[in-house]
Write an enzyme that holds these catalytic residues in place. Structure first.
Site, PDB file in Angstrom:
ATOM      1  N   CYS A 168       1.932  12.838   0.342  1.00  0.00           N
ATOM      2  CA  CYS A 168       2.684  13.169  -0.873  1.00  0.00           C
ATOM      3  C   CYS A 168       2.189  12.429  -2.107  1.00  0.00           C
ATOM      4  O   CYS A 168       2.719  12.634  -3.203  1.00  0.00           O
ATOM      5  CB  CYS A 168       4.166  12.891  -0.647  1.00  0.00           C
ATOM      6  N   GLU A 318      12.368   2.716  -3.451  1.00  0.00           N
ATOM      7  CA  GLU A 318      11.770   2.860  -4.778  1.00  0.00           C
ATOM      8  C   GLU A 318      12.602   2.152  -5.841  1.00  0.00           C
ATOM      9  O   GLU A 318      12.056   1.533  -6.757  1.00  0.00           O
ATOM     10  CB  GLU A 318      11.611   4.342  -5.126  1.00  0.00           C
TER      11      GLU A 318
END
Length: 416
Positions: A168, A318
């Site tokens: 990704c 994240e």
């Protein structure tokens, strides 16, 4: 290799996109601003026996304006999407071979999986009708590098030409490598981006069985980055391409400049084949490297386009990584994910999100996280829920994180 003090500036002079909410950059960006959701029932195959019934498909797309019928038959869907985006970007840039030499033009693209649709189709032929029925074009249709190859053949690009496969993070790495080529003086222009087309029975079954996909049947409530009830990502498909050009070359020919690529960071978690390192160390290091490459302070970043997949591990990690890099400034920087609009386009995600960042800088508009209603525990940044907002933007940072621990960060600057 040239010295650091002589690094070339890198402009973005052309863009192309084929997405679930628009088949051109303009249509895509209008969809982002309108909060359009491109997720709906899967139409590419019958999902009656599947746990997952929704995806973000590129609907009603005809590649004929970009690729003739004969060439279409030689390309998997991912390649058709990618070449179409490249044609848009090239035409948008105004480049031609009177302005740039064949050996000055490079092509670097990405795809996480390549021609999966063709693999499944031809495997069925093999099992049902025997080996003589398998297409002789199978191999050039499925290998990911043929996206770069087809684009290079079309535009006679004789500089470097290859494909990045980092799951990704592929699109982000492809643009980052193109940026480095120009920065180091090894190319004058690069066609860079990525494409993916994995709304297929095998991909949906596999990602579903590994518990990565949302199993909800409400398009507006299945891709919900940073939400406390998020339960997985939604498969998307599409492509985006940028024309990266040495800044002075672009300026000399009077090109329109959308923005600049000013930083790139790439690291690896070296942790797990699918799960991110929950500390966020690798992602944080990638962001830090991009900032150092650009020579700016964390507080100068105006917007962060998060990888933001809507999976519990990714969004928490994240967020932690952003806090590590930006400290108290993290709470003042808008952070959004556009995967509520497009689903997760795997290898193409970073390329499409690069377009988002450039348009955001150009227009002073922060895109929203449209699926977010109630942030999860510890997810306390400004995720721009529901609606976007107008504000001046100078630098935009984009993250992409892939299976295998691949981390990539691009940093863009508003055009002067």
């Amino acid at each position: 290799m040239i010295g650091l003090q002589n690094k070339k500036r890198v402009a973005v002079t052309g863009m192309g996109a084929v997405t679930p909410i628009g088949h051109t950059v303009d249509a895509f960006w209008k969809g982002i601003q309108a909060g359009q959701c491109g997720i709906g029932p899967i139409t590419h195959f019958d999902t009656a026996d599947f746990k997952v019934h929704l995806a973000a498909e590129v609907k009603d797309f005809d590649p004929t304006p970009y690729i003739d019928k004969r060439e279409q038959r030689r390309m998997d869907r991912f390649c058709q999407l990618g070449v179409s985006a490249a044609v848009q970007a090239w035409e948008d840039s105004g480049l031609n071979h009177d302005l740039i030499g064949e050996t000055e033009l490079a092509v670097i693209t990405g795809s996480g999986i390549g021609g999966l649709q063709t693999i499944e189709t031809e495997e069925a032929k093999l099992l049902d009708r025997g080996p003589s029925r398998v297409s002789p074009l199978l191999i050039p249709m499925i290998i990911g590098n043929l996206l770069s190859g087809n684009i290079a053949i079309r535009y006679k690009a004789k500089n470097e030409c290859y494909c990045v496969v980092t799951a990704c993070a592929s699109g982000t790495h492809a643009i980052g490598e193109g940026y480095r080529l120009i920065q180091d003086g090894r190319a004058k222009a690069v066609i860079a981006g990525a494409a993916e087309a994995t709304v297929t029975p095998l991909a949906i079954a596999a990602f579903s069985n590994m518990k990565a996909l949302s199993t909800r049947d409400d398009p507006a409530n299945c891709s919900t980055p940073f939400d406390k009830d998020r339960d997985g990502f939604v498969m998307g498909e599409g492509a985006a391409m940028l024309i990266l050009e040495e800044y002075e070359h672009a300026k000399a020919r009077g090109a329109k400049i959308y923005g600049e690529v000013v930083g790139f960071g790439s690291t690896c978690d070296a942790f797990h084949i699918t799960l991110p390192d929950e500390t966020g160390e690798g992602a944080a290091n990638a962001m830090q490297l991009a900032l150092e490459d650009a020579g700016i302070a964390p507080s100068e970043v105006s917007y962060i386009n998060a990888h933001g997949t809507s999976t519990p591990p990714n969004d928490a990690m994240e967020t932690a990584a952003i806090k590590t890099v930006f400290g108290e400034a993290a709470y003042k920087i808008p952070v959004s994910s556009t995967k509520g609009n497009t689903g997760h386009m795997l290898g193409a995600a970073g390329a499409v999100e690069a377009v988002v960042c450039i348009k955001a800088l150009q227009e002073g508009y922060v895109p929203p996280t449209i699926g977010l209603k109630n942030p999860g525990e510890g997810l306390d940044l400004d995720y721009v829920p529901g609606e976007g907002r107008r504000q001046p933007l100078e630098y935009a940072l984009s993250n992409s994180l892939g299976f295998g621990g691949h981390n990539g960060t691009l940093l863009f600057k508003k055009a002067e």
